[in-house]
Design a protein around this motif. Structure first.
Motif, PDB file in Angstrom:
ATOM      1  N   UNK A   7     -73.676 -32.162 -82.105  1.00  0.00           N
ATOM      2  CA  UNK A   7     -73.741 -33.076 -80.962  1.00  0.00           C
ATOM      3  C   UNK A   7     -74.568 -32.457 -79.836  1.00  0.00           C
ATOM      4  N   UNK A   8     -74.652 -31.130 -79.822  1.00  0.00           N
ATOM      5  CA  UNK A   8     -75.450 -30.442 -78.802  1.00  0.00           C
ATOM      6  C   UNK A   8     -76.932 -30.478 -79.137  1.00  0.00           C
ATOM      7  N   UNK A   9     -77.290 -30.361 -80.405  1.00  0.00           N
ATOM      8  CA  UNK A   9     -78.694 -30.279 -80.820  1.00  0.00           C
ATOM      9  C   UNK A   9     -79.284 -31.682 -80.912  1.00  0.00           C
ATOM     10  N   UNK A  10     -79.566 -32.268 -79.768  1.00  0.00           N
ATOM     11  CA  UNK A  10     -80.083 -33.632 -79.728  1.00  0.00           C
ATOM     12  C   UNK A  10     -81.300 -33.696 -78.813  1.00  0.00           C
ATOM     13  N   UNK A  11     -82.189 -34.669 -79.020  1.00  0.00           N
ATOM     14  CA  UNK A  11     -83.435 -34.745 -78.240  1.00  0.00           C
ATOM     15  C   UNK A  11     -83.186 -34.904 -76.743  1.00  0.00           C
ATOM     16  N   UNK A  12     -84.155 -34.419 -75.972  1.00  0.00           N
ATOM     17  CA  UNK A  12     -84.176 -34.583 -74.515  1.00  0.00           C
ATOM     18  C   UNK A  12     -82.943 -33.997 -73.836  1.00  0.00           C
ATOM     19  N   UNK A  13     -82.446 -32.875 -74.374  1.00  0.00           N
ATOM     20  CA  UNK A  13     -81.227 -32.267 -73.845  1.00  0.00           C
ATOM     21  C   UNK A  13     -81.439 -30.819 -73.418  1.00  0.00           C
ATOM     22  N   UNK A  14     -82.638 -30.291 -73.596  1.00  0.00           N
ATOM     23  CA  UNK A  14     -82.954 -28.871 -73.429  1.00  0.00           C
ATOM     24  C   UNK A  14     -82.255 -27.998 -74.466  1.00  0.00           C
ATOM     25  N   UNK A  15     -81.662 -28.629 -75.478  1.00  0.00           N
ATOM     26  CA  UNK A  15     -81.226 -27.915 -76.677  1.00  0.00           C
ATOM     27  C   UNK A  15     -82.199 -28.301 -77.784  1.00  0.00           C
ATOM     28  N   UNK A  16     -82.639 -27.355 -78.600  1.00  0.00           N
ATOM     29  CA  UNK A  16     -83.758 -27.635 -79.515  1.00  0.00           C
ATOM     30  C   UNK A  16     -83.381 -28.502 -80.696  1.00  0.00           C
ATOM     31  N   UNK A  17     -84.367 -29.246 -81.188  1.00  0.00           N
ATOM     32  CA  UNK A  17     -84.232 -30.007 -82.427  1.00  0.00           C
ATOM     33  C   UNK A  17     -85.358 -29.682 -83.401  1.00  0.00           C
ATOM     34  N   UNK A  18     -86.316 -28.855 -82.967  1.00  0.00           N
ATOM     35  CA  UNK A  18     -87.435 -28.476 -83.826  1.00  0.00           C
ATOM     36  C   UNK A  18     -87.645 -26.968 -83.778  1.00  0.00           C
ATOM     37  N   UNK A  19     -88.270 -26.453 -84.828  1.00  0.00           N
ATOM     38  CA  UNK A  19     -88.582 -25.026 -84.902  1.00  0.00           C
ATOM     39  C   UNK A  19     -89.926 -24.785 -84.219  1.00  0.00           C
ATOM     40  N   UNK A  20     -89.924 -24.895 -82.901  1.00  0.00           N
ATOM     41  CA  UNK A  20     -91.141 -24.732 -82.106  1.00  0.00           C
ATOM     42  C   UNK A  20     -90.980 -23.564 -81.151  1.00  0.00           C
ATOM     43  N   UNK A  21     -92.125 -23.037 -80.701  1.00  0.00           N
ATOM     44  CA  UNK A  21     -92.081 -21.955 -79.717  1.00  0.00           C
ATOM     45  C   UNK A  21     -93.132 -22.221 -78.646  1.00  0.00           C
ATOM     46  N   UNK A  22     -92.946 -21.569 -77.503  1.00  0.00           N
ATOM     47  CA  UNK A  22     -93.913 -21.741 -76.432  1.00  0.00           C
ATOM     48  C   UNK A  22     -93.664 -20.761 -75.307  1.00  0.00           C
ATOM     49  N   UNK A  23     -94.669 -20.632 -74.457  1.00  0.00           N
ATOM     50  CA  UNK A  23     -94.575 -19.757 -73.288  1.00  0.00           C
ATOM     51  C   UNK A  23     -93.943 -20.530 -72.130  1.00  0.00           C
ATOM     52  N   UNK A  24     -92.884 -19.985 -71.562  1.00  0.00           N
ATOM     53  CA  UNK A  24     -92.189 -20.609 -70.428  1.00  0.00           C
ATOM     54  C   UNK A  24     -91.898 -22.092 -70.680  1.00  0.00           C
ATOM     55  N   UNK A  25     -91.415 -22.392 -71.884  1.00  0.00           N
ATOM     56  CA  UNK A  25     -91.157 -23.776 -72.273  1.00  0.00           C
ATOM     57  C   UNK A  25     -89.709 -23.903 -72.722  1.00  0.00           C
ATOM     58  N   UNK A  26     -88.867 -24.477 -71.869  1.00  0.00           N
ATOM     59  CA  UNK A  26     -87.441 -24.582 -72.183  1.00  0.00           C
ATOM     60  C   UNK A  26     -87.112 -25.737 -73.123  1.00  0.00           C
TER      61      UNK A  26
END
Length: 450
Positions: A311-330
């Motif tokens: 229930x936490x891992x859902x879109x637009x929640x600042x909890x991830x749903x994809x295996x992505x990475x980035x610089x200063x990207x929460x």
């Protein structure tokens, strides 16, 4: 044995408690152990205690898991629970003076028992030592304070009627002040237990808080501290007349609670091998990121080990749903924070606070060293909204996550077979119980309508 060697605060007498609690940490992050009289402390420190190996693999309700090979096939053998290098700490569950002795399990033969999550993390750290590298790790612990008398999660801070988000709680000094005596006691008990705690903040949910634990070069101790700290929070909440919950998502309309892990790696000379003097980090850092990205879907069952976790891992929640990475990207599962290059590090944002800290740190560090060993290449970093990116999705359900975990070649590279077997059978048993349950919503929807 001196207090200093036992990891106790200077001047603390480990033997003055009325009794001793000796316990291991099971797969769900719950303590399992025994109470003995204080006079037996020296005997426990010397000889340990005997407990069934299967006790580490019981389900969330404390029920034996008969599908693993320990319980029936091997006759439910005892293991030897030995004191960890931490020694006794004053982590009492009641007002009675007591000592808590953290333990970890080995087989009767003397071999490590890799069903024990702490042994699993130690096994991963040995792989770093073999190549003269040392992870430097820190954790962030989020939780909610709730009304202990309510059968459902009910916040201490009541939200205005008709507008669930009307009160701004994130970084609220007022909300911190409302529970000031509780926070003071948490800091005091953490210090007494040798748990190094940094800042506390008010998070975005009602009565939601976060503590940052201090980073250190002993990942095993940091995981210990995180496990102990959760119990400290529970104990101090109880003392002040409320409760603390570490459910990943106690409220559908409010933020989930995460267990974010920050780490860098230093070489034999103490240099941060992620630091290239600039913001982008080194090739080795990107290899570690690649390992994390590759392993993330297959290890999601460890980061989200319960039905509620998803229930936490859902879109637009600042909890991830994809295996992505980035610089200063929460919005990304893997964030490379800014700041001084000498402190370049990786933040792993997938795990919920309901996960076992030993297994979370083991999965993260195991994936990182796997990526470094393979000289893996990560995908391109994502600069914007990762929910809308083409990055590989994390499994969206508990069943899908367990299927990936059990079938994964990456998981088999990272973890010992006994850990995989015990975790899988435990979680399959829990899933079966939830699948048999008929919820109140089902009755309300179908009982008189279909």
């Amino acid at each position: 044995m001196s207090n200093e060697k036992q990891g106790l605060p200077v001047g603390h007498d480990a033997g003055r408690g009325a009794y001793v609690l000796a316990a291991t940490c099971d797969l769900n992050g719950c303590f399992r152990g025994k109470r003995v009289e204080a006079a037996s402390l020296d005997k426990i420190l010397k000889n340990g205690i005997r407990m069934p190996m299967s006790s580490i693999g019981v389900d969330i309700w404390g029920t034996d898991v008969f599908a693993n090979s320990l319980t029936l096939d091997q006759g439910d053998l005892d293991g030897i629970c030995e004191p960890t290098e931490r020694g006794p700490i004053p982590l009492a569950w009641t007002a009675t003076r007591a000592q808590f002795v953290p333990m970890w399990m080995r087989a009767e033969t003397g071999e490590p028992f890799f069903g024990d999550p702490r042994r699993t993390l130690a096994d991963i750290l040995n792989r770093f030592r073999a190549v003269q590298l040392t992870p430097v790790v820190a954790t962030e612990v989020e939780f909610y304070l709730i009304d202990p008398k309510s059968p459902r999660a009910k916040p201490l801070t009541q939200m205005p009627v008709g507008h669930a988000d009307a009160k701004d709680t994130i970084y609220s000094l007022e909300e911190l002040a409302e529970v000031g005596p509780f926070l003071d006691d948490v800091y005091a008990m953490a210090a007494a237990c040798g748990v190094a705690v940094d800042a506390a903040t008010s998070e975005s949910g009602p009565s939601q808080f976060e503590f940052n634990l201090v980073h250190g070069p002993d990942a095993l101790r940091v995981a210990d501290d995180t496990v102990f700290f959760k119990q400290i929070v529970r104990n101090m909440a109880r003392k002040h007349g409320f409760a603390a919950t570490f459910m990943a998502k106690p409220y559908p309309a409010h933020s989930g609670s995460g267990l974010h892990v920050h780490f860098s790696i230093v070489d034999a000379q103490g240099r941060n091998v992620f630091d290239n003097g600039g913001p982008e980090g080194t090739v080795l850092m990107r290899q570690a990121v690649a390992g994390l990205i590759d392993a993330m879907p297959d290890c999601t069952a460890l980061f989200a080990p319960h039905l509620n976790s998803f229930r936490r891992l859902c879109p637009d929640s600042l909890a991830p749903t994809t295996a992505a990475w980035g610089y200063e990207n929460r919005t990304a599962a893997i964030r490379i924070p800014g700041g001084p290059a000498v402190a370049r590090r990786i933040e792993h944002r997938v795990a919920g606070i309901d996960a076992n800290p030993y297994l979370v740190v083991a999965a993260i560090l195991g994936a990182a060293i796997d990526g470094i060993t393979r000289r893996a290449e990560p995908p391109m970093p994502t600069a914007g909204n990762t929910y809308a990116s083409d990055a590989k999705s994390l499994p969206a359900t508990w069943l899908a996550a367990l299927d990936l975990f059990e079938q994964s070649a990456i998981v088999k590279r990272i973890f010992q077979p006994k850990l995989i077997e015990m975790f899988s059978t435990c979680k399959r048993q829990e899933l079966a119980v939830f699948n048999r349950d008929i919820s109140d919503l089902e009755y309300a929807s179908y009982l008189h309508s279909v």
